[in-house]
Design a protein around this motif. Sequence first.
Motif, PDB file in Angstrom:
ATOM      1  N   PHE A  26     126.996  98.934  -5.530  1.00 19.12           N
ATOM      2  CA  PHE A  26     127.749  97.789  -5.027  1.00 19.12           C
ATOM      3  C   PHE A  26     127.031  96.478  -5.344  1.00 19.12           C
ATOM      4  O   PHE A  26     127.655  95.491  -5.724  1.00 19.12           O
ATOM      5  CB  PHE A  26     127.955  97.903  -3.513  1.00 19.12           C
ATOM      6  N   ARG A  27     125.697  96.488  -5.192  1.00 19.82           N
ATOM      7  CA  ARG A  27     124.917  95.276  -5.470  1.00 19.82           C
ATOM      8  C   ARG A  27     125.037  94.897  -6.949  1.00 19.82           C
ATOM      9  O   ARG A  27     125.210  93.734  -7.294  1.00 19.82           O
ATOM     10  CB  ARG A  27     123.452  95.478  -5.095  1.00 19.82           C
ATOM     11  N   ALA A  28     124.945  95.903  -7.818  1.00 16.95           N
ATOM     12  CA  ALA A  28     125.044  95.643  -9.256  1.00 16.95           C
ATOM     13  C   ALA A  28     126.425  95.095  -9.613  1.00 16.95           C
ATOM     14  O   ALA A  28     126.541  94.153 -10.417  1.00 16.95           O
ATOM     15  CB  ALA A  28     124.756  96.925 -10.037  1.00 16.95           C
ATOM     16  N   LYS A  29     127.473  95.647  -9.022  1.00 14.26           N
ATOM     17  CA  LYS A  29     128.827  95.153  -9.274  1.00 14.26           C
ATOM     18  C   LYS A  29     128.973  93.716  -8.786  1.00 14.26           C
ATOM     19  O   LYS A  29     129.588  92.874  -9.456  1.00 14.26           O
ATOM     20  CB  LYS A  29     129.858  96.046  -8.578  1.00 14.26           C
ATOM     21  N   ALA A  30     128.418  93.438  -7.603  1.00 13.88           N
ATOM     22  CA  ALA A  30     128.510  92.087  -7.039  1.00 13.88           C
ATOM     23  C   ALA A  30     127.785  91.079  -7.918  1.00 13.88           C
ATOM     24  O   ALA A  30     128.281  89.975  -8.165  1.00 13.88           O
ATOM     25  CB  ALA A  30     127.948  92.068  -5.623  1.00 13.88           C
ATOM     26  N   GLU A  31     126.603  91.455  -8.415  1.00 11.59           N
ATOM     27  CA  GLU A  31     125.844  90.540  -9.269  1.00 11.59           C
ATOM     28  C   GLU A  31     126.565  90.296 -10.590  1.00 11.59           C
ATOM     29  O   GLU A  31     126.641  89.158 -11.064  1.00 11.59           O
ATOM     30  CB  GLU A  31     124.438  91.091  -9.514  1.00 11.59           C
ATOM     31  N   ALA A  32     127.101  91.355 -11.183  1.00  9.60           N
ATOM     32  CA  ALA A  32     127.791  91.205 -12.467  1.00  9.60           C
ATOM     33  C   ALA A  32     129.034  90.329 -12.312  1.00  9.60           C
ATOM     34  O   ALA A  32     129.252  89.398 -13.103  1.00  9.60           O
ATOM     35  CB  ALA A  32     128.175  92.572 -13.020  1.00  9.60           C
ATOM     36  N   ALA A  33     129.836  90.599 -11.281  1.00 11.44           N
ATOM     37  CA  ALA A  33     131.043  89.801 -11.062  1.00 11.44           C
ATOM     38  C   ALA A  33     130.692  88.373 -10.659  1.00 11.44           C
ATOM     39  O   ALA A  33     131.315  87.404 -11.122  1.00 11.44           O
ATOM     40  CB  ALA A  33     131.913  90.449  -9.992  1.00 11.44           C
ATOM     41  N   GLY A  34     129.675  88.234  -9.807  1.00 11.89           N
ATOM     42  CA  GLY A  34     129.258  86.896  -9.371  1.00 11.89           C
ATOM     43  C   GLY A  34     128.737  86.052 -10.511  1.00 11.89           C
ATOM     44  O   GLY A  34     129.106  84.881 -10.662  1.00 11.89           O
ATOM     45  N   ASP A  35     127.895  86.646 -11.365  1.00 13.93           N
ATOM     46  CA  ASP A  35     127.345  85.903 -12.504  1.00 13.93           C
ATOM     47  C   ASP A  35     128.450  85.505 -13.478  1.00 13.93           C
ATOM     48  O   ASP A  35     128.451  84.390 -14.019  1.00 13.93           O
ATOM     49  CB  ASP A  35     126.288  86.739 -13.224  1.00 13.93           C
ATOM     50  N   GLY A  36     129.407  86.416 -13.704  1.00 15.15           N
ATOM     51  CA  GLY A  36     130.510  86.078 -14.593  1.00 15.15           C
ATOM     52  C   GLY A  36     131.344  84.932 -14.054  1.00 15.15           C
ATOM     53  O   GLY A  36     131.714  84.014 -14.800  1.00 15.15           O
TER      54      GLY A  36
ATOM     55  N   VAL B  26     131.539  87.854  -3.408  1.00 18.10           N
ATOM     56  CA  VAL B  26     132.288  88.946  -4.025  1.00 18.10           C
ATOM     57  C   VAL B  26     132.504  90.046  -3.000  1.00 18.10           C
ATOM     58  O   VAL B  26     131.548  90.482  -2.346  1.00 18.10           O
ATOM     59  CB  VAL B  26     131.524  89.532  -5.233  1.00 18.10           C
ATOM     60  N   THR B  27     133.739  90.502  -2.856  1.00 17.61           N
ATOM     61  CA  THR B  27     134.024  91.619  -1.956  1.00 17.61           C
ATOM     62  C   THR B  27     133.931  92.920  -2.740  1.00 17.61           C
ATOM     63  O   THR B  27     134.687  93.154  -3.686  1.00 17.61           O
ATOM     64  CB  THR B  27     135.431  91.493  -1.343  1.00 17.61           C
ATOM     65  N   VAL B  28     132.968  93.753  -2.350  1.00 22.18           N
ATOM     66  CA  VAL B  28     132.785  95.067  -2.978  1.00 22.18           C
ATOM     67  C   VAL B  28     132.656  96.085  -1.851  1.00 22.18           C
ATOM     68  O   VAL B  28     131.823  95.938  -0.964  1.00 22.18           O
ATOM     69  CB  VAL B  28     131.533  95.111  -3.876  1.00 22.18           C
ATOM     70  N   GLY B  29     133.476  97.128  -1.901  1.00 24.19           N
ATOM     71  CA  GLY B  29     133.475  98.078  -0.800  1.00 24.19           C
ATOM     72  C   GLY B  29     134.005  97.412   0.448  1.00 24.19           C
ATOM     73  O   GLY B  29     135.015  96.719   0.440  1.00 24.19           O
ATOM     74  N   ASP B  30     133.282  97.561   1.539  1.00 26.15           N
ATOM     75  CA  ASP B  30     133.694  96.939   2.798  1.00 26.15           C
ATOM     76  C   ASP B  30     132.797  95.759   3.163  1.00 26.15           C
ATOM     77  O   ASP B  30     132.712  95.368   4.315  1.00 26.15           O
ATOM     78  CB  ASP B  30     133.677  97.970   3.931  1.00 26.15           C
TER      79      ASP B  30
ATOM     80  N   SER C 281     118.136  77.954 -13.446  1.00 31.66           N
ATOM     81  CA  SER C 281     116.720  77.758 -13.140  1.00 31.66           C
ATOM     82  C   SER C 281     116.177  78.831 -12.207  1.00 31.66           C
ATOM     83  O   SER C 281     114.986  79.146 -12.231  1.00 31.66           O
ATOM     84  CB  SER C 281     116.500  76.376 -12.523  1.00 31.66           C
ATOM     85  N   ARG C 282     117.056  79.410 -11.386  1.00 32.45           N
ATOM     86  CA  ARG C 282     116.597  80.459 -10.458  1.00 32.45           C
ATOM     87  C   ARG C 282     117.800  81.266  -9.982  1.00 32.45           C
ATOM     88  O   ARG C 282     118.885  80.723  -9.783  1.00 32.45           O
ATOM     89  CB  ARG C 282     115.872  79.836  -9.254  1.00 32.45           C
ATOM     90  N   SER C 283     117.592  82.553  -9.814  1.00 33.98           N
ATOM     91  CA  SER C 283     118.635  83.437  -9.285  1.00 33.98           C
ATOM     92  C   SER C 283     118.077  84.182  -8.078  1.00 33.98           C
ATOM     93  O   SER C 283     116.943  84.667  -8.112  1.00 33.98           O
ATOM     94  CB  SER C 283     119.094  84.447 -10.342  1.00 33.98           C
ATOM     95  N   GLU C 284     118.874  84.252  -7.033  1.00 34.63           N
ATOM     96  CA  GLU C 284     118.476  84.991  -5.846  1.00 34.63           C
ATOM     97  C   GLU C 284     119.178  86.344  -5.848  1.00 34.63           C
ATOM     98  O   GLU C 284     120.326  86.457  -6.273  1.00 34.63           O
ATOM     99  CB  GLU C 284     118.840  84.215  -4.576  1.00 34.63           C
ATOM    100  N   ALA C 285     118.471  87.364  -5.385  1.00 37.77           N
ATOM    101  CA  ALA C 285     119.062  88.698  -5.340  1.00 37.77           C
ATOM    102  C   ALA C 285     120.308  88.695  -4.470  1.00 37.77           C
ATOM    103  O   ALA C 285     120.364  88.004  -3.448  1.00 37.77           O
ATOM    104  CB  ALA C 285     118.041  89.696  -4.795  1.00 37.77           C
ATOM    105  N   SER C 286     121.313  89.447  -4.895  1.00 37.26           N
ATOM    106  CA  SER C 286     122.533  89.536  -4.099  1.00 37.26           C
ATOM    107  C   SER C 286     122.223  90.126  -2.735  1.00 37.26           C
ATOM    108  O   SER C 286     121.397  91.045  -2.612  1.00 37.26           O
ATOM    109  CB  SER C 286     123.572  90.402  -4.818  1.00 37.26           C
ATOM    110  N   ARG C 287     122.891  89.603  -1.722  1.00 44.33           N
ATOM    111  CA  ARG C 287     122.693  90.113  -0.370  1.00 44.33           C
ATOM    112  C   ARG C 287     124.039  90.155   0.340  1.00 44.33           C
ATOM    113  O   ARG C 287     124.972  89.451  -0.029  1.00 44.33           O
ATOM    114  CB  ARG C 287     121.711  89.233   0.421  1.00 44.33           C
ATOM    115  N   VAL C 288     124.114  90.999   1.351  1.00 45.51           N
ATOM    116  CA  VAL C 288     125.349  91.121   2.115  1.00 45.51           C
ATOM    117  C   VAL C 288     125.527  89.872   2.972  1.00 45.51           C
ATOM    118  O   VAL C 288     124.655  89.508   3.759  1.00 45.51           O
ATOM    119  CB  VAL C 288     125.328  92.372   2.989  1.00 45.51           C
TER     120      VAL C 288
END
Length: 270
Positions: A46-56, A231-235, A259-266
Motif C-alpha cells: 500500500f505504501r509503495a502504491k501511495a508513493e508511486a501515485a503521489g509522486d506521479g 492518496v486513498t489506498v485500501g482503507d 529537494s526533499r521527499s518524506e516517506a509516505s505515512r498514513v
Amino acid sequence: MTTCMRSQRGVAMAIVLWFLAAMSLLVSGIVAEARSDVKLAQMHSFRAKAEAAGDGAINLTMAALTGDQRAQQEQIEGEHILRARHIVGGQQVEVVVFPVKGLIDLNYASREMLQALFEVNAGIDAADAEQLAGKLMQTRRNGLQSLEDFLRTEGASRAILDAIKDSVRVGSTRRGGLDLKASPDSVLRVVEQQNPGRVAAALEAGQGAGGRQKNGKNAIARGEFRVDARVTVGDKVWLRRRWVSTERIGDSALPWKISRSEASRVAIEG
C-alpha cells in the motif's frame, strides 16, 4: 494393574498432553507470525502504491503549474495555495501546493512566534511553550538542517513535532518575513495568537487569507513549495510530501527540482 504401571501410564499421558499443548502453542505462533507477515507485506504494498501515485500526481501538478498543461485546480485558503486533483494508476490523488514562504521558519522565527506555535498547534501551556521556545533557539544556533533536528531540543518530542510539522519549515537563509497571503489557516491562527490583530490588518490591506485576488498559477509558479499528495489506498489515506523548488534548477531536466521527499505515512484511517 500394579501401582507402578498406573504411575507410568500417568506420566506417559502427562508427557503426551504436554507435547500436544506445546505443539498447539507452536502452531498458533506460526499462524500469528504468518498473519503478521501478510499484514506487513500488505502495508508495504500500500505504501509503495501511495508513493508511486503521489509522486506521479505531484509531477503532473508541477508540470501544469510551471508549463502550459492544464490540471483541475482550485484555490483554497488563499491566493497562493492551490489544490489539484488527478487519477494516477487508478488511484484518485489530491495535491495541495503550499509556498514555503507562508510557513513558520524554525531557524529564524522569533521566540514569541515559536511560543505561540507550541501553544496553538501542540496545545502546550504558556509556561512550557515559552521554555521550549527558548531551548529551540539554543538548538538552532548552528542551524537546523531538517525538521527532525527539532527533536534534538530539550523537551521536544515526536508528538510535538507531528503537531507542528504542517505549519513549519527549516530554511537555510533568512528570506524576508512570513508572507501571510501564502499561509494556511494553521499558521494564521498562530500569528493571531502571537500578535492579535495582525491577520485582520493584513486582510484589510489585501494581504491576508480573505479578500485576495485569485491570480491562479501565475501567483505561485516560481519559488519553493511544500507539495502534499493524499492518496486513498485500501482503507487508509496516505500522505506523500515532497519539497519542490522552481528556482536554482541546476542540472535538472525539468523546470522544477525535488529537494526533499518524506516517506509516505498514513494520514487518515479508514
